[in-house]
Design a protein around this motif. Structure first.
Motif: not given
Lengths: 301, 89
Positions: B61-64, B80-84, B86
């Motif tokens: 359950n996160c933006e991605q 982890d780039i500030e919560g995203v 990559l």
């Protein structure tokens, strides 16, 4: 156009991604960010807006790819402090901006929108006979209580919202954090409005600035997103505050389903009925029939 | 729901995974297991990986909407780039 439909809708996208001091290039029909010796792949069609801080350089080909994937690009100052410029983002028709401008230009309808936007922020309904001036008073109280609530909750000292545009370091950490968080929220709101074709300038509550409508919309969500995010970040760290603030913002945006709600909420505020998403046809304005089909020769009539 | 992609691993490991999961293609496993079992499977893979490589992808359950883990592929890593999340090479 069929290719466009495969793109994620604005509501399904990751809210934002912030980069600074790096080089952004096109890489095999996608976007890659080069930082030091490493390369990061950026899923550009899955991101709503790419925020470029100081020290970024981006190639023409990269901008073209981002544009093809309708990923908005915004150039911002250090820590997202100041918004400088933005790249184009896609909307297939002008229905929303026409609707917005119609309401905006009529003071009775505009007042209705303003009331709806204020009322959206209150958990309990306000009485109908309040004047705009009284509502504004209630709003002031609401915001003040909100800051005090989060200050108590997180133990972060609160002496009021205070910052100087010219001197970033003069502000206390919580005010810096709020500025960073709000800048993120503005970026996301602007990208969402842009992606469906609303004008960022035609604000209902705010007026006179090129991003007035962005401020209107962002204010609807600050209580549940940026304010708690900023207070929490400051209560946890002084080190790399900006990174933590953005991370907290992202968590709050996700928890509030911001990307899902943004366009939907704004449409509701403005009473915009989203009938069918038709293919864009160009119309010609007509003083009697309102509009006639464009791309057609009317010499016979 | 979880997806594992294994490369260059011993058949015994694939055998163990196929007790829980469905091998849709050589080395590609999928299925629905609890978070606990999923993490135990990942530990098992980590122990028996040797010179192979493994990827695990699962919903979050996160933006991605998902999270991923990588083991044994030195040229690629997840950051982890500030919560995203990559991929970094």
């Amino acid at each position: 156009m069929s290719r466009l439909r495969t793109l994620p809708k604005a509501r399904d996208r990751i809210s934002f991604l912030y980069f600074e001091h790096c080089r952004i290039e096109q890489d095999e029909q996608a976007i890659a960010v080069f930082k030091g010796k490493s390369k990061f792949f950026v899923p550009c069609a899955a991101i709503s807006t790419l925020l470029l801080g100081p020290g970024t350089s981006i190639t023409h080909a990269a901008i073209k790819t981002l544009s093809n994937n309708t990923c908005e690009v915004q150039w911002v100052g250090e820590d997202l402090l100041r918004f400088y410029a933005s790249g184009r983002s896609g909307s297939g028709n002008a229905k929303r901006i026409i609707h917005q401008a119609t309401l905006w230009a009529d003071s009775i309808q505009r007042l209705k929108v303003v009331r709806r936007m204020y009322l959206f922020r209150f958990d309990d309904p306000l009485s109908d006979d309040l004047t705009l001036q009284q509502i504004r008073g209630h709003e002031g109280v609401r915001v003040r209580t909100l800051y005090q609530h989060w200050s108590r909750q997180t133990g972060v000292e609160w002496n009021g919202r205070d910052y100087k545009q010219q001197d970033w370091n003069a502000a206390d950490p919580i005010n810096q954090a709020l500025s960073i968080a709000n800048a993120c929220l503005y970026a996301v709101c602007q990208a969402a409005l842009h992606s469906v074709g609303y004008s960022p300038a035609l604000g209902f509550i705010h007026t006179g600035k090129p991003l007035s409508f962005v401020y209107d919309v962002a204010d609807m969500y600050k209580a549940k997103t940026t304010i708690p995010a900023a207070f929490e970040a400051v209560s946890e760290t002084y080190f790399n505050l900006d990174t933590l603030v953005r991370e907290k913002c992202r968590e709050r945006f996700n928890e509030q389903r911001l990307m899902h709600r943004l366009v939907q909420d704004v449409d509701r505020m403005l009473g915009f009925g989203d009938d069918e998403e038709t293919e864009p046809i160009c119309f010609l304005w007509d003083d009697v029939l309102e509009s006639v089909e464009g791309g057609k020769n009317w010499a016979e009539e | 729901m979880v997806v594992f992609v294994l490369e260059n691993v011993k058949p015994v490991l694939r055998g163990e995974l196929s007790r829980w999961l469905f091998e849709v293609k050589a080395g590609v496993f999928t299925g629905r297991v609890s978070a606990l079992v999923r993490d135990e499977l990942w530990d098992l893979i980590a122990q028996k990986l040797d010179h192979g490589s493994a990827v695990m992808i699962y919903p979050k359950n996160c933006e991605q909407g998902f999270d991923a883990r990588i083991l044994g592929n030195p040229s690629r890593s997840l950051v982890d780039i500030e919560g995203v999340l990559l991929v970094k090479v």
